[in-house]
Write an enzyme that holds these catalytic residues in place. Structure first.
Site, PDB file in Angstrom:
ATOM      1  N   SER A 208       0.842  -1.190   0.000  1.00  0.00           N
ATOM      2  CA  SER A 208       0.000   0.000   0.000  1.00  0.00           C
ATOM      3  C   SER A 208       0.888   1.255   0.000  1.00  0.00           C
ATOM      4  CB  SER A 208      -0.965  -0.015   1.185  1.00  0.00           C
ATOM      5  OG  SER A 208      -1.935   1.002   1.053  1.00  0.00           O
ATOM      6  N   ASP A 441      -7.812  -5.573  -6.256  1.00  0.00           N
ATOM      7  CA  ASP A 441      -7.515  -4.457  -5.362  1.00  0.00           C
ATOM      8  C   ASP A 441      -8.531  -3.353  -5.594  1.00  0.00           C
ATOM      9  OD1 ASP A 441      -6.387  -2.059  -4.187  1.00  0.00           O
ATOM     10  OD2 ASP A 441      -4.478  -3.093  -4.106  1.00  0.00           O
ATOM     11  N   HIS A 478      -6.914  -5.549  -1.596  1.00  0.00           N
ATOM     12  CA  HIS A 478      -5.777  -4.690  -1.286  1.00  0.00           C
ATOM     13  C   HIS A 478      -4.866  -5.321  -0.225  1.00  0.00           C
ATOM     14  CE1 HIS A 478      -3.446  -1.074  -1.185  1.00  0.00           C
ATOM     15  NE2 HIS A 478      -3.694  -0.863   0.086  1.00  0.00           N
TER      16      HIS A 478
END
Length: 545
Positions: A208, A441, A478
């Site tokens: 991330s 994601d 994610h």
């Protein structure tokens, strides 16, 4: 030279004003002065070798034992290690707020000679324990494997979703890239002082925002790290943020309104609508890799379009309204410039579109005009405070604006911290990097990352393909989750590549949602294709374009 017994050499040398080699005999054995030194004393003494602008605290030897673990998960066993905390360049900034680059360094007494920078998350603001937690791995953290590990808050203190630090110029610089360089330098200085020599290999790993930081490290610190893993990277961060607030305007076209005229985003699509899209995508694209197994490996060939689901005249069930199909297509394409170029996106269609994560990102669950989607909270907040120059805390995402003009306001911060420079000619000469992204994601677009990868190869030369590889993970949300084989060992893969020259031709992935199933992750542009045999086993698949 035995790494685990070298603690204190450089520290004794530093305190005595001598080079470390003078404390080691010709045979490589430690001098009597160092050999008698207790590791706890050596750890505490690190605090005595600070320098201007650096405040060090801690300096305590932590006994071996279990690491804190979330409820319901097993705690990793950590080795005995020295814990040092620090603050770099403490200062008073905009609004009288206190700033500084906080960090934490953990140095195992039984060291394997490796250093790992642990990437952050969200907007940082907190020094997370430097355990070397490895995203998507079911194995022990890096500290438990013998790595020295450092982490940082990136130059400000607060919530991981609070972007108000963006009112301060230096805080923006620190978050964008500067904290990475400052902490890397200080961590390596302390590491060499404690062990008597620097690390044999240096690594960076994050997901991330940590993935964005990993890319920034390859672009702004090309000589500092031998191996880098960038997971689900928030690259092109300023453009990504523009996409998030643009989504709010797109969804407002079809969202019902409350009494005050505010859109209720959660009602733009029902859960049944999203399940319909998921099943239709699977029907069209699942078997393109040779096997209908609930995972879309050949994502590059998937040509699903939501117009296929538009209701025929008189139909109301198991279909989408024409306006819903148009909005969904816009969301998945992402914003574009006036000339038609993608600003951020497009997104590929995958199984995660029916997940609570996708709803939480784009729609939220609020049944009122007070939105609670991630786009309307984290996305809008960091856009207002961190990406716009100058910041505009009250900017209204539903106000009219020109996308090209907005890009001009974003280029200042984007130029510092976006992490999407394609020019890696120095890094690829000695370094190796793995980039990966979940095909489901909800925030990061795999096609956008793949476009950067092709630009990187073009800018850095064809040999860059042998130094940087990209992997797409079918079904993964994610940084993990989803209907996916989302568990894999990227730290093992990068160390083997850097230290033994074993390029990761395929990385084996498994997942809790698919017990007994394994799949190969293939380097882009190859995808996993079914050859025959047991459909649950990775050996039945080959990586090919």
């Amino acid at each position: 030279m035995v790494r685990g017994k070298l603690w204190g050499i450089g520290l004794v040398a530093a305190m005595a004003g001598l080079p470390a080699w003078m404390l080691v005999g010709a045979s490589g054995e430690l001098s009597a002065q160092t050999d008698r030194r207790d590791p706890g004393e050596a750890c505490a003494a690190l605090l005595q070798i600070g320098h201007p602008g650096i405040e060090l605290t801690g300096g305590e030897l932590i006994a071996a034992g279990p690491a804190p673990a979330p409820p319901g998960s097993a705690a990793a066993h950590l080795p005995e290690h020295c814990l040092v905390r620090g603050m770099i360049d403490r200062r008073i900034g905009a609004g009288g707020r206190e700033f500084g680059i906080g960090f934490e360094l953990r140095l195992p007494t039984d060291w394997n000679g490796r250093f790992l920078f642990q990437g952050g998350a969200g907007l940082d603001g907190q020094v997370t324990p430097a355990l070397g937690t490895i995203a998507n791995s079911g194995g022990p953290p890096a500290l438990a494997r013998g790595f020295a590990v450092v982490s940082t808050d990136s130059g400000h203190q607060g919530s991981m979703i609070d972007a108000s630090f963006g009112l301060d110029q230096q805080a923006r610089v620190d978050y964008a890239y500067n904290a990475l360089g400052e902490v890397t330098a200080e961590a390596k200085r302390l590491l060499a002082a404690f062990y008597g020599s620097g690390a044999e290999y240096s690594y960076f790993m994050g997901c991330s925002n940590g993935g964005r930081q990993a890319l920034v490290a390859s672009q702004r610190l090309p000589l500092e790290f031998d191996g880098i893993v960038a997971g689900d990277p928030a690259m092109s961060f300023s453009r990504l943020a523009l996409g998030e607030v643009w989504n709010m305007q797109v969804l407002a076209r079809i969202a019902p309104r409350d009494e005050e005229g505010r859109p209720i985003y959660s009602r733009a699509f029902s859960d049944d609508d999203l399940r319909l899209v998921k099943e239709s995508v699977l029907d069209r694209c699942d078997a393109l890799d040779g096997l209908a197994d609930g995972m879309i490996n050949d994502w590059q060939s998937c040509d699903f379009h939501p117009r296929e689901l538009v209701c025929s005249p008189g139909a109301e069930d198991n279909c989408l309204g024409e306006d819903q199909a148009s909005v969904l297509d816009d969301l998945m394409q992402g914003p574009k410039t006036g000339s038609g170029r993608h600003i951020y996106g497009p997104f590929n269609y995958d199984t995660g579109i029916a997940s609570s994560a996708w709803r939480g990102m784009r729609l939220g669950t609020s049944q009122t005009g007070e939105p609670n989607s991630a786009d309307s909270s984290l996305g809008l907040g960091q856009f207002r405070f961190l990406q716009l120059t100058p910041p505009e805390p009250d900017w209204n995402p539903l106000s009219p604006y020109d996308l090209d003009e907005m890009l001009e306001r974003l280029r200042h911060q984007g130029g510092m911290g976006d992490g999407d420079s394609p020019f890696l000619s120095t890094f690829v000469r000695k370094g190796k990097m793995i980039v990966y992204n979940g095909l489901s994601d909800q925030g990061m677009a795999t096609p956008h990352i793949a476009r950067w990868y092709e630009d990187m190869v073009a800018a850095s030369g064809p040999d860059a393909r042998e130094a940087v590889r990209l992997y797409a993970v079918p079904g993964m949300l994610h940084c993990g989750g989803g209907e996916a084989t989302d568990s894999f060992e990227m730290l093992d893969a990068i160390t083997a590549w850097v230290e033994q020259g074993e390029a990761p031709e395929r990385i084996i992935a498994r997942g809790d949602t698919m017990p007994g199933v394994s799949r190969p992750l293939c380097p882009y542009p190859a995808v996993a294709r079914y050859l025959g045999g047991d459909p649950d086993q990775s050996e039945s698949f080959v990586c090919s374009e």
